[in-house]
Design an enzyme around this catalytic site. Sequence first.
Site, mmCIF file in Angstrom:
data_model
loop_
_atom_site.group_PDB
_atom_site.id
_atom_site.type_symbol
_atom_site.label_atom_id
_atom_site.label_comp_id
_atom_site.label_asym_id
_atom_site.label_seq_id
_atom_site.Cartn_x
_atom_site.Cartn_y
_atom_site.Cartn_z
ATOM 1 N N GLU A 67 56.366 5.822 36.058
ATOM 2 C CA GLU A 67 55.531 6.996 36.278
ATOM 3 C C GLU A 67 54.112 6.634 36.686
ATOM 4 O O GLU A 67 53.551 5.636 36.231
ATOM 5 C CB GLU A 67 55.458 7.835 34.989
ATOM 6 N N CYS A 75 54.340 15.564 27.234
ATOM 7 C CA CYS A 75 54.504 14.587 28.316
ATOM 8 C C CYS A 75 55.610 15.094 29.234
ATOM 9 O O CYS A 75 56.723 15.345 28.770
ATOM 10 C CB CYS A 75 54.928 13.222 27.789
#
Length: 233
Positions: A150, A88
């Site tokens: 995000e 990630c």
Amino acid sequence: MADSKDAGMDAVQRRLMFEDECILVDETDRVVGHDSKYNCHLMENIEAKNLLHRAFSVFLFNSNYELLLQQRSNTKVTFPLVWTNTCCSHPLYRESELIEENALGVRNAAQRKLLDELGIVAEDVPVDEFTALGRMLYKAPSDGKWGEHELDYLLFIVRDVKVKPNPDEVADIKYVSQEELKELVKKADAGEEGLKLSPWFRLVVDNFLMKWWDHVQKGTLGEAIDMKTIHKL
């Protein structure tokens, strides 16, 4: 700017926080600028300025259709020692990672970070082998100071790879089946063994992962692609 509380930050993570320039986007994923990883992850900026940056989450499966998980290192500034999907991170504000067509910039960034974090060489994860399945927008505080906001690209890839984790990034790894992941989620929910899952991984598990995993096993992953929708979770 950094304050005195940052003095104890791990040297590698500190360098990345100030050198890496994340891509700022609006809620339609339109690029609106760039800022340091440090500024993008300060909750005060997320709350006051609504800073939103582009990110990706890689889900790498082996030929037995087991998913590679990682436990984030204890020196990570956000969400240390939590278990999460394979990799990630963020595409950076650079030409090769800003390419919009077919999410090529994000796929280039994913290949770069798989090497950085897990020692997986580019030849083992060709950019053309990543399938961008969808996008989600989420916000998650890590502690009082740090957090995430995000617009996350969800990338799947099926490859047998050699893994050599970078201890600055990764504390542990494991491959899991669907059933083993379900048991891991139960343990996390029960607070057993101090086990925690990252908030973005949990959102993918709860909303998409199992049905997409079925497509992986059936060889029908293309049927699951939806890059038009931005899921606000």
